[in-house]
Design an enzyme around this catalytic site. Structure first.
Site, PDB file in Angstrom:
ATOM      1  N   HIS A  90      -5.840  -2.130  -1.846  1.00  9.39           N
ATOM      2  CA  HIS A  90      -4.545  -2.551  -2.397  1.00  9.39           C
ATOM      3  C   HIS A  90      -4.471  -2.331  -3.912  1.00  9.39           C
ATOM      4  O   HIS A  90      -3.559  -1.633  -4.382  1.00  9.39           O
ATOM      5  CB  HIS A  90      -4.259  -4.009  -2.039  1.00  9.39           C
ATOM      6  CG  HIS A  90      -3.101  -4.598  -2.787  1.00  9.39           C
ATOM      7  ND1 HIS A  90      -1.819  -4.109  -2.670  1.00  9.39           N
ATOM      8  CD2 HIS A  90      -3.046  -5.621  -3.687  1.00  9.39           C
ATOM      9  CE1 HIS A  90      -1.015  -4.812  -3.456  1.00  9.39           C
ATOM     10  NE2 HIS A  90      -1.735  -5.731  -4.080  1.00  9.39           N
ATOM     11  N   HIS A 142      -5.497  -7.058 -10.961  1.00 12.45           N
ATOM     12  CA  HIS A 142      -4.389  -8.019 -10.978  1.00 12.45           C
ATOM     13  C   HIS A 142      -4.559  -9.179 -10.001  1.00 12.45           C
ATOM     14  O   HIS A 142      -3.908 -10.222 -10.161  1.00 12.45           O
ATOM     15  CB  HIS A 142      -3.054  -7.299 -10.729  1.00 12.45           C
ATOM     16  CG  HIS A 142      -2.811  -6.887  -9.313  1.00 12.45           C
ATOM     17  ND1 HIS A 142      -3.234  -5.675  -8.806  1.00 12.45           N
ATOM     18  CD2 HIS A 142      -2.176  -7.520  -8.284  1.00 12.45           C
ATOM     19  CE1 HIS A 142      -2.868  -5.582  -7.541  1.00 12.45           C
ATOM     20  NE2 HIS A 142      -2.233  -6.678  -7.194  1.00 12.45           N
ATOM     21  N   GLU A 151      -6.425 -14.605  -9.281  1.00 14.20           N
ATOM     22  CA  GLU A 151      -5.744 -15.406  -8.271  1.00 14.20           C
ATOM     23  C   GLU A 151      -6.617 -15.656  -7.044  1.00 14.20           C
ATOM     24  O   GLU A 151      -6.591 -16.744  -6.463  1.00 14.20           O
ATOM     25  CB  GLU A 151      -4.459 -14.686  -7.857  1.00 14.20           C
ATOM     26  CG  GLU A 151      -3.604 -15.461  -6.874  1.00 14.20           C
ATOM     27  CD  GLU A 151      -2.343 -14.702  -6.514  1.00 14.20           C
ATOM     28  OE1 GLU A 151      -1.795 -14.974  -5.437  1.00 14.20           O
ATOM     29  OE2 GLU A 151      -1.917 -13.835  -7.300  1.00 14.20           O
ATOM     30  N   ASP A 152      -7.428 -14.667  -6.647  1.00 18.93           N
ATOM     31  CA  ASP A 152      -8.127 -14.735  -5.361  1.00 18.93           C
ATOM     32  C   ASP A 152      -9.630 -14.964  -5.461  1.00 18.93           C
ATOM     33  O   ASP A 152     -10.286 -15.148  -4.430  1.00 18.93           O
ATOM     34  CB  ASP A 152      -7.882 -13.439  -4.565  1.00 18.93           C
ATOM     35  CG  ASP A 152      -6.410 -13.242  -4.231  1.00 18.93           C
ATOM     36  OD1 ASP A 152      -5.672 -14.244  -4.226  1.00 18.93           O
ATOM     37  OD2 ASP A 152      -5.995 -12.097  -3.989  1.00 18.93           O
ATOM     38  N   ASP A 179      29.404  11.503   1.259  1.00 18.85           N
ATOM     39  CA  ASP A 179      28.498  11.825   0.150  1.00 18.85           C
ATOM     40  C   ASP A 179      27.055  11.458   0.471  1.00 18.85           C
ATOM     41  O   ASP A 179      26.273  11.122  -0.405  1.00 18.85           O
ATOM     42  CB  ASP A 179      28.943  11.131  -1.137  1.00 18.85           C
ATOM     43  CG  ASP A 179      28.980   9.613  -0.999  1.00 18.85           C
ATOM     44  OD1 ASP A 179      28.923   9.129   0.153  1.00 18.85           O
ATOM     45  OD2 ASP A 179      29.066   8.931  -2.016  1.00 18.85           O
TER      46      ASP A 179
END
Length: 745
Positions: free
Chosen positions: A71, A95, A99-100, A282
């Protein structure tokens, strides 16, 4: 021309990304991307970040069954397609570790530096903080992320890439979770991507959200587009050849490509215009990319000479760019067999910015002035987020204002100095005033639109010339909240009203508390700062005015606070027994407390009426007349009411109701209105009982008077008008009088 934007489009068009090899292996997806623009030492630093993240997530598997590290590597690949810098790629890889895992932001700072740590912290959710509700948690996460973004826009770029990959692999989630995430993406993340000019990311997020929110509609439109692509293949091929030939005749060097409208855009058009798919012409258009700006207009002229343009379908986003920096010429032509053909014409540089938006700063490192303008516009939008944050009292307010501020459709208006200001569709003159400056908004009293006076609630149109007229004593009106649409305007108005209400409530609260203290034979001046500090600590508040405000709004009992203040003095106060009787019994109402004092609409008290006051939670002090039917049930419970009296000197006007029975003749309403004006009163509202053929009619007025004496003078003047049979003051809402009278008849 750099291929990064094209790579990004190819990457996000996949419903799920291809399996990734370890990031530091020779042929991995991330390695291939980084080698296009990174130096070897930068690549090694990124691989160090990869190894750090891989170890942190070791043994963890995603719901898709893949190792978790796939990920963050996929997120890094999306950002590498945008040619983002080293700190951003590292933040993408790292990132989720805070958090994990047990790794902290401080650990990342020590290993990779402050810049990377701040980016990771801006993206990290607030899962470790307890919130009262899921919506509050979501709102606070957005608030934290967007405030970090206002300091460094790379935060939201990482978050958007993160959300994009999560949407690409959403099939592993439960259906209800899929819909929840898709709704959040459609409401917040896709509009942010659009606002930042990340067109490819924006379209991919919308289509993926559409797929999970309305799977059957998505499937039907997808199949219809595939069929239309085949059915119209011959027409499309013929038009493409004609355009290429015409541009060569006019010596325009251009690249012509087909452009297919994304699925959610088609669906939105079908629902908005109630149009079946067969009438959406369109779906497939053309994009003409030329070398420079003059070439755009030369190409436009060539195409208008080839096919007839539809006048109402031409937009010049080059002269007036969209707020996200987008520039292009849009024209719709009547092609072969009368089929409408949409064409976009732009320079190569405009095309790059259209795909990469604000990320173009890192993508192309161009010194062109247009990028500088784009960065300035983005900075202004981020500054508005900060303003909204400063004016919003809680996270849910902030999220509401943010959603309002993410309107995709805009109008462009001119300031008195000729500058162009972009505002959301349906924006009013008040929105314009706050967009110029908060002080202009707070003090606006009137507006000139195209040099003519107009109401402040007037909705602005493209090309309007707007001039705000301000007043030194003016202040925001609560009614503005009914028609402003920008988050900035709404936040400033609410902040002002809350501050004003809090200040006025504190004044009422202080008078109520002083009354309670005097009832205990304690002089309020004897309460020391130390006593107040102890009480503030006990209540868990920061300022004395917070306690007074809560008393004024009915959230705390004045008698209880008075007893607690006296208790904190440990018997050091001298008791006073010779206090004025008035101080023990009454609260003086000045009539100017606006936000903290409410005059009950059931009886419309005016100065001179005997009155009672009730402390109503969240409404503050509500004033009724002594004989109001609404107070009868409270009179038996003296704890629920307090005696109040009018300030002798009152300058404001108060509403009251009048019922007139008059001869049913032409011109009577005009005569009575003139009589009210002659008495120095204003008409707030008027209603007329429906005519039933009678010789007489009932008129119901709400008028504004200074006091009972003024009202008596007004009524005497009206009785002198010929054919006025009866006049009396009434209680209650006049809008229901006629209906009630008719029913009783």
């Amino acid at each position: 021309m750099p291929k990064a934007a094209q790579n990004l489009k190819a990457e996000i068009s996949k419903s799920s990304p291809a399996p990734l090899l370890p990031a530091d292996s020779e042929g991995s997806a991330l390695s291939i991307r980084l080698k296009q623009y990174f130096k070897p030492q930068d690549i090694e630093l990124v691989f160090e970040g990869y190894r750090y993240a891989d170890k942190a997530h070791e043994g963890v598997v995603r719901k898709t069954g893949e190792p978790y590290i796939t990920h963050p590597v996929s997120v890094a690949c999306i950002l590498a397609d945008l040619h983002m810098d080293v700190p951003t790629i590292l933040a993408a890889l790292l990132h989720d570790v805070v958090e994990d895992t047990s790794i902290t932001t401080l650990d990342i700072k020590e290993k990779f530096g402050l810049q990377v740590a701040e980016l990771v912290d801006g993206v990290t959710k607030l899962d470790k903080i307890e919130f009262q509700s899921a919506s509050e948690a979501q709102a606070e996460n957005f608030r934290k992320m967007l405030l970090a973004m206002s300091q460094d826009v790379r935060v939201i770029l990482v978050k958007l890439a993160d959300r994009l990959h999560n949407m690409q692999t959403l099939e592993a989630m439960r259906p209800e979770k899929q819909r929840l995430i898709a709704k959040e993406t459609l409401d917040i993340y896709a509009p942010i991507a659009n606002r930042l000019g990340l067109n490819s990311v924006y379209q991919a997020l919308e289509d993926l959200s559409f797929q999970y929110l309305h799977p059957m509609r998505y499937s039907a439109i997808s199949k219809a587009v595939m069929a239309a692509r085949g059915n119209r293949k011959e027409v499309i091929s013929k038009v493409l050849e004609s355009i290429q030939h015409q541009l060569k005749v006019f010596h325009v060097d251009a690249e012509v490509t087909g452009r297919e409208k994304h699925l959610y855009s088609i669906y939105r058009k079908m629902t908005r215009q109630a149009t079946p798919f067969s009438q959406v012409y369109d779906i497939y258009g053309f994009r003409v990319i030329v070398k420079d700006l003059p070439g755009c207009y030369l190409a436009l002229g060539a195409l208008h000479a080839l096919y007839k343009p539809i006048p109402s379908k031409f937009k010049d986003y080059i002269a007036i760019p969209k707020a996200n920096g987008y520039q292009s010429l849009h024209t719709t032509l009547l092609g072969p067999f009368g089929t409408p053909i949409e064409v976009q014409i732009r320079s190569a540089e405009m095309h790059n910015i259209a795909d990469a938006g604000v990320a173009a700063h890192w993508l192309y490192k161009s010194s062109d002035a247009q990028l500088t303008v784009l960065q300035q516009q983005t900075h202004q939008w981020l500054q508005r987020l900060l303003d909204i944050q400063n004016e919003s009292s809680d996270s849910l307010d902030f999220l509401e204002h943010l959603k309002i501020d993410l309107f995709p459709d805009e109008v462009y208006v001119f300031t008195p100095k000729g500058s162009i200001l972009a505002l959301p569709k349906r924006a009013t003159a008040v929105d314009f005033a706050y967009a110029v400056h908060s002080d202009i908004g707070n003090s606006c009293v009137a507006v000139r639109i195209n040099h003519e006076l107009a109401p402040l609630r007037t909705e602005l149109k493209n090309g309007d010339h707007v001039e705000i007229i301000t007043g030194s004593l003016a202040k925001p009106n609560p009614a503005w909240l009914n028609y402003v649409v920008t988050g900035r305007a709404r936040a400033h108005i609410r902040h002002f009203l809350k501050s004003q209400r809090s200040s006025e409530a504190a004044q009422i609260g202080e008078r109520l508390l002083n009354q309670a203290l005097r009832a205990l034979h304690v002089d309020p001046k004897q309460i020391s700062d130390e006593n107040w500090l102890k009480l503030m600590r006990d209540y868990g508040v920061i300022t004395k005015s917070e306690i007074l405000s809560e008393i004024g709004l009915g959230k705390r009992q004045n008698v209880m606070v008075a007893h607690q203040l006296v208790a904190t003095t440990d018997g050091h106060l001298e008791k006073h027994t010779k206090l004025p009787a008035k101080a023990l019994d009454t609260i003086t109402v000045r009539g100017t407390e606006g936000m903290a004092v409410m005059f009950a609409p059931c009886c419309h008290p005016i100065p001179g009426d005997p009155i009672l006051g009730f402390i109503n939670k969240d409404k503050g002090l509500v004033i009724h007349t002594h004989d109001c039917p609404s107070v009868r049930k409270f009179k038996l419970d003296p704890d629920k009411w307090l005696d109040v009296e009018w300030e002798p000197e009152n300058t404001r006007l108060f509403k009251t109701n009048l019922n007139l029975t008059v001869a049913n003749q032409p011109g009577m309403l005009a005569k009575i209105a003139a009589g009210i004006a002659d008495a120095g009163s204003n008409i707030d509202s008027v209603s007329v009982e429906e005519a039933d053929g009678s010789a007489y009619a009932n008129l119901y007025f709400t008028v504004q008077v200074k006091n009972r004496v003024h009202l008596a003078d007004l009524m005497r003047g009206l009785r002198k008008i010929p054919d006025v049979v009866r006049i009396n003051r009434t209680k209650g809402n006049i809008s229901t009088k006629a209906t009630a009278n008719k029913a009783s008849a």
